[in-house]
Structure formats: C-alpha cells, structure tokens
Design a protein around this motif. Structure first.
Motif, PDB file in Angstrom:
ATOM      1  N   VAL A  59       0.822  -1.205   0.000  1.00 54.05           N
ATOM      2  CA  VAL A  59       0.000   0.000   0.000  1.00 54.05           C
ATOM      3  C   VAL A  59       0.856   1.255   0.000  1.00 54.05           C
ATOM      4  CG1 VAL A  59      -1.744   1.281   1.313  1.00 54.05           C
ATOM      5  CG2 VAL A  59      -1.882  -1.210   1.159  1.00 54.05           C
ATOM      6  N   ILE A  60       2.007   1.211   0.683  1.00 53.89           N
ATOM      7  CA  ILE A  60       2.808   2.425   0.844  1.00 53.89           C
ATOM      8  C   ILE A  60       3.805   2.632  -0.288  1.00 53.89           C
ATOM      9  CG2 ILE A  60       2.585   2.294   3.356  1.00 53.89           C
ATOM     10  CD1 ILE A  60       5.483   1.269   3.429  1.00 53.89           C
ATOM     11  N   GLY A  61       3.923   1.661  -1.206  1.00 56.90           N
ATOM     12  CA  GLY A  61       4.943   1.765  -2.244  1.00 56.90           C
ATOM     13  C   GLY A  61       4.755   2.967  -3.152  1.00 56.90           C
ATOM     14  N   LEU A  62       3.550   3.110  -3.714  1.00 54.58           N
ATOM     15  CA  LEU A  62       3.318   4.216  -4.647  1.00 54.58           C
ATOM     16  C   LEU A  62       3.426   5.580  -3.984  1.00 54.58           C
ATOM     17  CD1 LEU A  62       0.471   2.824  -6.944  1.00 54.58           C
ATOM     18  CD2 LEU A  62       2.915   3.008  -7.408  1.00 54.58           C
ATOM     19  N   PRO A  63       2.858   5.787  -2.783  1.00 55.39           N
ATOM     20  CA  PRO A  63       3.081   7.088  -2.136  1.00 55.39           C
ATOM     21  C   PRO A  63       4.555   7.395  -1.897  1.00 55.39           C
ATOM     22  CG  PRO A  63       1.241   5.962  -1.100  1.00 55.39           C
ATOM     23  CD  PRO A  63       1.861   4.985  -2.044  1.00 55.39           C
ATOM     24  N   VAL A  64       5.351   6.368  -1.537  1.00 57.09           N
ATOM     25  CA  VAL A  64       6.787   6.591  -1.337  1.00 57.09           C
ATOM     26  C   VAL A  64       7.445   6.994  -2.657  1.00 57.09           C
ATOM     27  CG1 VAL A  64       8.961   5.432  -0.802  1.00 57.09           C
ATOM     28  CG2 VAL A  64       6.979   5.105   0.675  1.00 57.09           C
ATOM     29  N   GLY A  68       9.213  10.471  -3.539  1.00 55.76           N
ATOM     30  CA  GLY A  68      10.576  10.520  -4.048  1.00 55.76           C
ATOM     31  C   GLY A  68      10.695  11.342  -5.324  1.00 55.76           C
ATOM     32  N   LEU A  69       9.714  11.219  -6.206  1.00 56.38           N
ATOM     33  CA  LEU A  69       9.747  12.014  -7.441  1.00 56.38           C
ATOM     34  C   LEU A  69       9.588  13.502  -7.133  1.00 56.38           C
ATOM     35  CD1 LEU A  69       7.582   9.727  -9.755  1.00 56.38           C
ATOM     36  CD2 LEU A  69      10.018  10.207  -9.982  1.00 56.38           C
ATOM     37  N   SER A  95       6.400  24.588 -13.422  1.00 59.86           N
ATOM     38  CA  SER A  95       5.289  24.905 -12.526  1.00 59.86           C
ATOM     39  C   SER A  95       5.205  23.852 -11.427  1.00 59.86           C
ATOM     40  CB  SER A  95       3.969  24.940 -13.306  1.00 59.86           C
ATOM     41  OG  SER A  95       3.996  25.950 -14.284  1.00 59.86           O
ATOM     42  N   PRO A  96       4.887  24.271 -10.189  1.00 58.45           N
ATOM     43  CA  PRO A  96       4.790  23.287  -9.102  1.00 58.45           C
ATOM     44  C   PRO A  96       3.605  22.364  -9.298  1.00 58.45           C
ATOM     45  CG  PRO A  96       4.034  25.450  -8.370  1.00 58.45           C
ATOM     46  CD  PRO A  96       4.620  25.643  -9.745  1.00 58.45           C
ATOM     47  N   LEU A  97       3.744  21.147  -8.808  1.00 54.04           N
ATOM     48  CA  LEU A  97       2.635  20.206  -8.857  1.00 54.04           C
ATOM     49  C   LEU A  97       1.588  20.584  -7.819  1.00 54.04           C
ATOM     50  CD1 LEU A  97       4.448  16.747  -9.174  1.00 54.04           C
ATOM     51  CD2 LEU A  97       3.106  17.912 -10.920  1.00 54.04           C
ATOM     52  N   PRO A  98       0.314  20.380  -8.110  1.00 50.67           N
ATOM     53  CA  PRO A  98      -0.720  20.690  -7.119  1.00 50.67           C
ATOM     54  C   PRO A  98      -0.661  19.745  -5.938  1.00 50.67           C
ATOM     55  CG  PRO A  98      -1.680  19.617  -9.035  1.00 50.67           C
ATOM     56  CD  PRO A  98      -0.251  19.891  -9.374  1.00 50.67           C
ATOM     57  N   SER A  99      -1.145  20.212  -4.794  1.00 46.78           N
ATOM     58  CA  SER A  99      -1.186  19.388  -3.596  1.00 46.78           C
ATOM     59  C   SER A  99      -2.348  18.401  -3.678  1.00 46.78           C
ATOM     60  CB  SER A  99      -1.335  20.266  -2.355  1.00 46.78           C
ATOM     61  OG  SER A  99      -2.583  20.947  -2.388  1.00 46.78           O
ATOM     62  N   GLY A 100      -2.398  17.475  -2.708  1.00 51.35           N
ATOM     63  CA  GLY A 100      -3.482  16.502  -2.688  1.00 51.35           C
ATOM     64  C   GLY A 100      -4.840  17.148  -2.567  1.00 51.35           C
ATOM     65  N   PRO A 108      -5.936  11.031  -7.377  1.00 53.08           N
ATOM     66  CA  PRO A 108      -5.462  12.013  -8.369  1.00 53.08           C
ATOM     67  C   PRO A 108      -4.062  12.537  -8.048  1.00 53.08           C
ATOM     68  CG  PRO A 108      -7.742  12.446  -7.783  1.00 53.08           C
ATOM     69  CD  PRO A 108      -7.247  11.408  -6.833  1.00 53.08           C
ATOM     70  N   TRP A 109      -3.762  12.711  -6.757  1.00 50.75           N
ATOM     71  CA  TRP A 109      -2.426  13.163  -6.351  1.00 50.75           C
ATOM     72  C   TRP A 109      -1.369  12.137  -6.746  1.00 50.75           C
ATOM     73  CZ3 TRP A 109       0.960  11.054  -2.624  1.00 50.75           C
ATOM     74  CH2 TRP A 109       2.059  11.852  -2.298  1.00 50.75           C
ATOM     75  N   LEU A 110      -1.665  10.846  -6.490  1.00 47.41           N
ATOM     76  CA  LEU A 110      -0.729   9.801  -6.882  1.00 47.41           C
ATOM     77  C   LEU A 110      -0.526   9.761  -8.393  1.00 47.41           C
ATOM     78  CD1 LEU A 110      -1.855   6.822  -4.601  1.00 47.41           C
ATOM     79  CD2 LEU A 110       0.276   8.109  -4.433  1.00 47.41           C
ATOM     80  N   TRP A 111      -1.618   9.874  -9.145  1.00 49.77           N
ATOM     81  CA  TRP A 111      -1.510   9.776 -10.599  1.00 49.77           C
ATOM     82  C   TRP A 111      -0.726  10.952 -11.176  1.00 49.77           C
ATOM     83  CZ3 TRP A 111      -1.165   6.727 -14.355  1.00 49.77           C
ATOM     84  CH2 TRP A 111      -1.416   7.126 -15.667  1.00 49.77           C
ATOM     85  N   SER A 112      -0.994  12.169 -10.700  1.00 44.78           N
ATOM     86  CA  SER A 112      -0.259  13.333 -11.215  1.00 44.78           C
ATOM     87  C   SER A 112       1.217  13.239 -10.868  1.00 44.78           C
ATOM     88  CB  SER A 112      -0.850  14.627 -10.651  1.00 44.78           C
ATOM     89  OG  SER A 112      -0.638  14.716  -9.249  1.00 44.78           O
ATOM     90  N   GLY A 113       1.555  12.664  -9.689  1.00 49.91           N
ATOM     91  CA  GLY A 113       2.959  12.503  -9.333  1.00 49.91           C
ATOM     92  C   GLY A 113       3.654  11.440 -10.149  1.00 49.91           C
ATOM     93  N   LEU A 114       2.961  10.327 -10.421  1.00 54.24           N
ATOM     94  CA  LEU A 114       3.576   9.239 -11.186  1.00 54.24           C
ATOM     95  C   LEU A 114       3.821   9.619 -12.635  1.00 54.24           C
ATOM     96  CD1 LEU A 114       1.642   6.115  -9.819  1.00 54.24           C
ATOM     97  CD2 LEU A 114       4.061   6.663  -9.478  1.00 54.24           C
TER      98      LEU A 114
END
Length: 396
Positions: A59-64, A68-69, A95-100, A108-114
């Motif tokens: 569960v914590i892999g993608l948030p980590v 990291g990105l 431009s900075p990435l939006p917050s959660g 959506p936060w995970l997808w935009s970061g990945l």
C-alpha cells in the motif's frame, strides 16, 4: 533574420582564453562541486528506486515513489540554480505540482505525481551524474596542477557537456507548461464570462420584468381602491394591468430563452437553430447534419455562437441571405455561418467576435473569421465533440 556578429548570444559563454578569467574560475568551481552533488543525487536516486519500486506491491509503495519524485524535483531545482549562478544557463523553473487537496484526493495526487515528466527527468539526471562527476572533478584537479596552461579550454569543454545535460534533462516540460498556461487562461475566461452573464441576467430582471411587476402591483392596488367608487376606472386599470402582465411574461420568456431555450433542451440544435433563423431579418438556410446530440455544454455553446453570429448578420452585414451549416467531423463539431453582406468584420470591431473566440477557446474550440471588404463573410467555428450522457445518469 541574420544576427549581427557583434551581438553576443546570452546563452553562450565568451570564447575561452589562456588567462584564468572570472568565467574560467566559475566553471572550475562548478566542476569541482559536481562530485559531491553527484554522490548525493546518485544515493537519493538509488534509494527512491529501490524503496519505491520494491514496495510498489504494498500500500505504501506508490506514495513513497511519488514523494521521491517530488523530492527529485527539489534536486533538479538545486541543480538548475547552480547552473544559473555558475554557468549562467538560462532555464525556467517548472510549474509546481498541485497538492493533494488541490487535486481532489489521494488517487489524483498519486496519478499526477507518477506521470510527472519533470520529476522522472530529475531522477534520471541524479542517477547518471555519478560517473560524470567523478570524471570532471578528477580531470579538473589534475589540470589545475599539471595542465594549467590549457585549463580554460579543458573546463570549457567539460562545462559545455554540463550545460547540455542541464538543458536536456532539467527544463520544464514544454507541452505541460503550455497546457497549464492555456488552462489558467481558459479558466479566467470562463469565470469572466459567467460573471458577465450573471450581471446581464440581474440587470434584465431589475430593469425589465421586475420593474413591470412592481408597476403592475401598484396599478392593481389602485384598481382595488377604485373598485367600489369608480368601477369603470377600476376596469380600465385592470385591463391595463392585464396588458402589463402579457408584456412581463414575454420579457421573462425572452430572458429564459437567453439563458437556455426550451426548444434546445427538448428538440436539439436543428429545431433551435431554425427558431433563431426565423427571427433573423434576412432569409437563413439552416442545415444540421449530426449523428446524435452532443453534450449539453457543447450544444449550448454551439447554439449561442450561431445566435450571436446571426444577430451580427441582422445588425451589421446588410446581407440579402445567409446560411448556417452544422456537422460532425471525427471528434469535432463544426459550424459555418456565411452571409452575402458587405463584409469587413473584424475581431476587435465591437461585433462580439473576440468574445466568441474567447468562449470557444475556453473549451478547446477554434474560431476563424474570413470577411474581406465587400463580402462575403464566412465564420467557421469548431468545438470538441463529446457524446451526451444518458438521461438516467444526468438525472442522478
């Protein structure tokens, strides 16, 4: 256009000289700092990849990995700042990435970061820099001791490769930045348009139907007072009030039609555009060839676009006839309005053309005006085609 040879290119350093000038010392400083920065970046990249990818089945892999990105973006910002200050490489910050919270939730936060290209390129930059940092630091130290007569030329060649790496891996994503700028501009247009429409509705209600209804209430009050003393005068006043009611109802119908006409909702573009054409002061031929009905928002924009264009035909063109064509081509809804008037229409001529272009642009549409002096005038508008949602899903 040919640039004069006397004008320096601000993105390129001056030619290397035998003397150790300020450019050379700054480049030496940059190359010597390469090794500690490369070690730090390489360790960070290995940790992010090992921990994030290794834990991706949990569960914590993608948030980590996403964290990291985002941290890699910070390393990229440091490297861009170092290149700007020591190598004078002109490069914009992404431009900075939006917050959660701005994204609307965790997923959506995970997808935009990945899918962040800036973060991935920054991580790649940190990963590949270690051998280059070892090489450049070693060559610079040796050259300072035994090859100092040609040191400026050596460091210029090494920093040229550094400049290429920074420009290749650490710039903002051109397509992403362009899209963000477009969306920010379009959002402002939509907000301004909605505010202007709201003000227009409020003004029409206040100056039109509301004023008539107030006068009607006062007239009926006076008629009530005269009902016993002067029945004939009271009857005349009631008759006048009846006429005022008809006018107020017509104004309310016109106002409702301006917001969203019932015929458009019930019968679609073909019937709604035919109704507009019947009110035009010149004969208008309407041709609508659509396989179905587009999404409500797209259908409404198409309706009001044709409505305003036909109003321009009535008021400004001096035309004897006009035509409206609507059809679908692939994933676009196309509209073409032509007239045989005097032409000469311009985007900034006060005819509302610029406003129409902004409204269409806010939904990824296009607006093309061709109106030579003497006519004819042809306006082509494009809108993205989106299928209409089923009635059940709209109701829910």
């Amino acid at each position: 256009m040919t640039m004069s040879p006397s004008v320096p290119d601000p993105d390129r350093p001056p030619p290397a000289l035998l003397a150790l000038d300020r450019w050379t010392w700054r480049e030496i400083a940059h190359l010597l700092v390469n090794l500690p920065m490369a070690i730090a970046g390489f360790v960070y990249a290995i940790l992010v990849i090992a921990v994030g990818v290794g834990l991706s089945v949990t569960v914590i892999g993608l948030p980590v990995l996403v964290a990291g990105l985002r941290g890699a973006r910070v390393l990229g910002r440091v490297e861009r700042g170092r290149a700007r200050s020591l190598l004078e490489v002109r490069i914009e910050e992404p431009s900075p990435l939006p917050s959660g919270r701005q994204e609307g939730g965790v997923f959506p936060w995970l997808w935009s970061g990945l899918k962040d290209p800036v973060g991935w390129r920054s991580l790649l930059y940190a990963f590949v820099r270690l051998p280059w940092g070892v090489l450049t630091s070693a060559v610079t130290l040796v050259s300072l001791i035994v090859l100092w007569p040609v040191l400026p030329f050596i460091v210029r060649g090494l920093t040229a490769a550094d400049r290429a790496m920074v420009r290749g891996l650490l710039p903002p994503s051109d397509e992403l930045e362009r899209r963000i700028a477009e969306l920010e501009s379009d959002r402002g247009v939509v907000v301004d348009t909605a505010a202007a429409d709201l003000r227009r509705i409020e003004r029409d209600l206040h100056d039109g139907a509301q004023a008539r209804l107030v006068a009607l209430a006062m007239g009926l009050g006076l008629a009530k007072e005269k009902l016993t003393d002067d029945p004939e005068a009271a009857a005349r006043m009631v008759d006048e009030a009846h006429g005022e009611i008809k006018v107020a109802l017509q104004e309310l119908r016109d106002l409702a039609r301006g917001i969203h006409p019932a015929v458009l909702t019930d019968r679609g573009l073909d019937a709604a555009l035919s109704a507009i054409a019947s009110r035009c002061t010149v004969p208008v031929n309407v041709s609508v060839d659509l396989p179905g009905r587009p999404a409500e928002a797209i259908e409404g924009i198409a309706y009001f676009t044709v409505s305003e264009l036909l109003q321009n035909v009535s008021k400004h063109s001096g035309a004897r006839s006009a035509s409206v064509e609507v059809w679908r081509a692939s994933d676009r809804l196309l509209i073409k309005v032509t007239d045989d008037g005097s032409g000469g229409a311009r985007m900034g001529g006060g005819s509302g053309m610029a406003g129409l272009a902004e409204r269409l642009g806010a939904v990824d549409g296009l607006f093309v005006l061709d109106s030579p002096v003497g006519g004819p005038t042809a306006v082509t508008a494009e809108l993205p085609w989106r299928d209409r949602a089923p009635a059940g899903s709209r109701a829910s």
